[in-house]
Design a protein around this motif. Structure first.
Motif, short mmCIF file in Angstrom:
data_model
loop_
_atom_site.label_atom_id
_atom_site.label_comp_id
_atom_site.label_asym_id
_atom_site.label_seq_id
_atom_site.Cartn_x
_atom_site.Cartn_y
_atom_site.Cartn_z
N ARG A 1 0.83 -1.20 0.00
CA ARG A 1 0.00 0.00 0.00
C ARG A 1 0.87 1.26 0.00
N ARG B 1 -4.75 6.21 2.28
CA ARG B 1 -5.99 6.37 1.54
C ARG B 1 -6.64 5.03 1.24
N LEU B 2 -6.73 4.21 2.26
CA LEU B 2 -7.36 2.90 2.10
C LEU B 2 -8.87 3.05 2.08
N ASP B 3 -9.53 2.21 1.29
CA ASP B 3 -10.98 2.21 1.30
C ASP B 3 -11.48 1.34 2.45
N GLN B 4 -12.80 1.16 2.53
CA GLN B 4 -13.38 0.45 3.67
C GLN B 4 -12.88 -0.98 3.77
N ALA C 1 -10.63 -6.40 -1.82
CA ALA C 1 -11.97 -5.93 -2.19
C ALA C 1 -13.01 -6.87 -1.60
N GLU D 1 -10.09 -2.30 2.48
CA GLU D 1 -8.67 -2.31 2.78
C GLU D 1 -8.40 -1.98 4.24
N THR D 2 -9.16 -1.02 4.79
CA THR D 2 -8.99 -0.66 6.20
C THR D 2 -9.38 -1.81 7.10
N ARG E 1 -5.60 6.22 6.92
CA ARG E 1 -5.95 7.52 6.34
C ARG E 1 -4.83 8.03 5.43
#
Length: 294
Positions: A13, A76-79, A225, A81-82, A73
């Motif tokens: 990442r 910039r990970l999406d939901q 994903a 990935e977080t 943050r």
């Protein structure tokens, strides 16, 4: 095969985030890394460079949720990935693999599958992508070259990831194979983060990485994903072209299991699915007649 570590995921990442993407000025300085440096990420996340380095080397122990959220943050990970990052951070660095119990579809899911009838293709998938059940139209749409009764036997259950990467007929079926292949791998990574001790899952990922160069390349990219909706562009050997949407129905008491339902995107695809449904209805009628004559 060992499943992914926190440090390995962090590095993939970090490599994809450029300084320019987050407004970090480099003033023309030559950089030896494709993305952020460790010390840059650490500063932006509010942790020491030494501590972040230990995280990426899997030597820092368990990180707090606040630290993980701060890193997510910056990256910039999406939901999805977080969530995966939290899963990796919350487990031991070397989880012991164990053989899980044989998966069985929840009776309520099977009742729902039965209620759908044959007008709508549907498949019930387990956590590793094994087919736990399908209706005849779902079987005819995706795997008419396989035994319809195979999901009833845990040793013979079709594995969608194996079919996708190792079976030429399944590959030829999907006109948007490359797009779907990336999604399959990304979802397997999310599942691996949720179930780090699943020996069968580790075996599946190891097998695919060894036998499919394309899987190995996609796995190394580190994408994550949660695929709940999407599009499949099919070239079916019996009914020709079909463009369908898939959508997933999740069950609260069996969240690892997915009832995938497929609906047509246009009139010609609707006709193709109707032809399939008519064909399997004829098969069922023939089978019923044979039984009645016994």
């Amino acid at each position: 095969m060992e499943l992914e570590s926190l440090g390995a995921f962090l590095k993939t990442r970090r490599d994809r985030i450029t300084p320019a993407a987050i407004g970090l000025h480099t003033y023309g300085v030559t950089r030896r890394v494709p993305g952020l440096r460790r010390e840059e990420l650490a500063q932006l996340a509010g942790v020491s460079a030494g501590y972040y380095t230990r995280l990426e080397q899997d030597q820092a122990g368990t990180a707090s949720e606040q630290v993980i959220d701060a890193i997510a943050r910056v990256l910039r990970l999406d939901q999805a990935e977080t969530a995966h990052l939290h899963n990796l951070a919350g487990r031991s660095s070397t989880p012991r693999l164990v053989a899980p119990a044989v998966e069985q579809a929840n009776p309520r899911v099977l009742a729902l599958l039965d209620a759908l009838g044959e007008t709508m293709p549907a498949v019930v998938l387990g956590r590793r992508g094994d087919v736990l059940a399908w209706n005849r139209t779902g079987h005819a749409l995706f795997a008419e070259h396989l035994d319809f009764d195979a999901p009833a036997d845990p040793d013979r259950r079709p594995s969608i990831p194996r079919q996708f990467f190792l079976d030429p007929l399944t590959r030829d079926l999907h006109r948007n194979w490359a797009e779907l292949a990336r999604i399959h791998v990304a979802y397997l990574r999310l599942t691996a983060g949720r179930h780090p001790t699943d020996a069968r899952l580790a075996e599946l990922i190891g097998e695919l990485a060894m036998r499919s160069g394309e899987f190995a390349t996609l796995w190394a990219e580190g994408e994550v994903a949660d695929c709940t909706v999407g599009r499949m562009q099919l070239h079916h050997p019996t009914v020709g072209g079909a463009d369908v949407d898939y959508q997933v129905w999740l069950q609260p008491d069996s969240p690892d299991h997915r009832l995938e339902v497929y609906t047509p995107r246009d009139a010609s695809s609707a006709d193709a699915l109707r032809l399939l449904a008519a064909g399997v209805s004829g098969v069922e009628a023939t089978a019923a007649g044979a039984l009645s004559r016994r």
